[in-house]
Design an enzyme around this catalytic site. Structure first.
Site, PDB file in Angstrom:
ATOM      1  N   LYS A  11       0.897  -1.212   0.053  1.00  0.00           N
ATOM      2  CA  LYS A  11       0.197   0.031   0.056  1.00  0.00           C
ATOM      3  C   LYS A  11       0.845   1.025  -0.005  1.00  0.00           C
ATOM      4  O   LYS A  11       2.169   1.205   0.437  1.00  0.00           O
ATOM      5  CB  LYS A  11      -0.970   0.150   1.246  1.00  0.00           C
ATOM      6  CG  LYS A  11      -0.103   0.049   2.598  1.00  0.00           C
ATOM      7  CD  LYS A  11      -0.223   1.501   3.076  1.00  0.00           C
ATOM      8  CE  LYS A  11       0.579   1.912   4.325  1.00  0.00           C
ATOM      9  NZ  LYS A  11       1.636   2.367   4.400  1.00  0.00           N
ATOM     10  N   ASP A 141      -2.093  -1.158  10.131  1.00  0.00           N
ATOM     11  CA  ASP A 141      -2.446  -1.237   8.532  1.00  0.00           C
ATOM     12  C   ASP A 141      -2.993  -2.646   8.072  1.00  0.00           C
ATOM     13  O   ASP A 141      -3.290  -2.768   6.896  1.00  0.00           O
ATOM     14  CB  ASP A 141      -0.974  -0.943   7.802  1.00  0.00           C
ATOM     15  CG  ASP A 141      -0.616   0.415   7.912  1.00  0.00           C
ATOM     16  OD1 ASP A 141      -1.547   1.377   7.782  1.00  0.00           O
ATOM     17  OD2 ASP A 141       0.596   0.663   7.512  1.00  0.00           O
TER      18      ASP A 141
END
Ligand code: C5P
Length: 314
Positions: A11, A141
């Site tokens: 990401k 995350d």
């Protein structure tokens, strides 16, 4: 014997604003997260024993209990002891393609892959939100990595709301191979410098949300306005990382000079990314920055935005 191969995307942070402190020692954040098709491959294989073993082709990745993927497997065993008793231990093989300690959630996405993979292997039928609840116990995350795509993330980063897909954008990523930045270091350095500007934990949710500035980017994403997306990129952690590592700032400046849509450090760095509208543009920009900096320690990757989170490989 059962096995699964999972694709675990990295990401980037299109937006990272630090709003304040929290009683749990973490920071209250407003982020926009984006999955990219630079991805690790995770093989899970039942080994007919009662142990978990981690293997990885990257020497910098721990192959023991400290690996977040190992902790994900332990969490699944704790939660589903009957399934573990029935199916037994697992070999976790990580084909590492995402650079480590780079601000790209490489460890988090591996952990997310183990949760998704064991759910399939053990026939548990967990929902995405059940998987994300477990994921939040592993790291801020990890819940995003389970679902992937484009999303607003608040709280510690674990509260997610999806945004429209942006699969049409490309990016160049660049990182100094010898440079690694710890996320904990970046946040604590930021806290030392800017802690006095924080919203405090007792401030109302409404007062806090009134201070968030991500509206410009969210609007640009909703309208698929590429130029505006580039302009609205933002990351508070640059203020902690750039003074300590000026070469990361210089890298971002080199990208800026090429006329990309926008460029920013991802997460706690030190990876810098730059956005383009096409693959040939990304290749051209890479050449220009390679020539401008000419440092053999600098690695580049070209990737595309993706709406995929963890998925089983075909
Ligand atoms: O959640 P995760 O383990 O990935 O976070 C790594 C470190 O980053 C934490 O130990 C903490 O120091 C910092 N962090 C933070 N606030 C957040 C997320 C991470 O301070 N919202």
């Amino acid at each position: 014997m059962r096995s699964y191969t999972l694709i675990a995307p990295a990401k980037i942070n299109l937006y990272l604003e630090i709003l304040g402190d929290r009683q749990d020692g973490y920071h209250e954040l407003a982020m926009v997260l984006q999955s990219i098709d630079l991805a690790d491959r995770i093989d899970l294989r039942s080994n007919g024993t009662d142990v978990i073993r981690i293997h990885c082709n990257h020497p910098g990745v721990p192959q023991d209990k400290t690996n977040l993927a190992y902790r994900a497997a332990t969490l699944m065993i704790d939660q589903f002891p009957d399934a573990f008793a029935q199916y037994g231990g697992v070999e976790i093989e990580i084909d590492k393609r995402i650079p480590i300690a780079a601000g790209l959630a490489g460890g988090s996405t591996n952990a997310a892959a183990v949760l998704v993979g064991l759910d399939l292997m053990w026939n548990l039928g967990l929902t995405q939100s059940e998987l994300q609840e477990m994921a939040a116990q592993l790291g801020s995350d990890v819940p995003f990595c389970v679902a992937g795509g484009t999303a607003i993330a608040t709280g510690r980063g674990e509260k997610l709301s999806p945004l429209p897909d942006l699969d049409h954008l490309y990016l160049i990523l660049a990182k100094y191979r010898s440079l690694e930045v710890s996320t904990a270091w970046a946040y604590s350095t930021y806290r030392k410098q800017f802690g006095n500007t924080y919203a405090c934990d007792t401030e109302s949710a409404e007062a806090r949300s009134g201070k968030v500035n991500s509206g410009c980017l969210v609007n640009a994403i909703a309208h698929k306005d590429n130029a505006k997306i580039g302009e609205c990129l933002y990351n508070d952690l640059e203020k902690a990382v750039f003074p300590a590592y000026p070469q990361v700032l210089q890298l971002r400046e080199a990208f800026q000079r090429t006329g990309v849509l926008g460029t920013m450090m991802s997460g706690s760095g030190p990876t810098v990314f730059a956005l383009t509208e096409s693959l040939p543009q990304a290749q051209q920009i890479q050449k220009e920055v390679e020539n401008a900096i000419a440092n053999p320690d600098l690695d580049f990757w070209i990737a595309q935005f993706t709406s995929n989170g963890i998925r089983v490989a075909n």
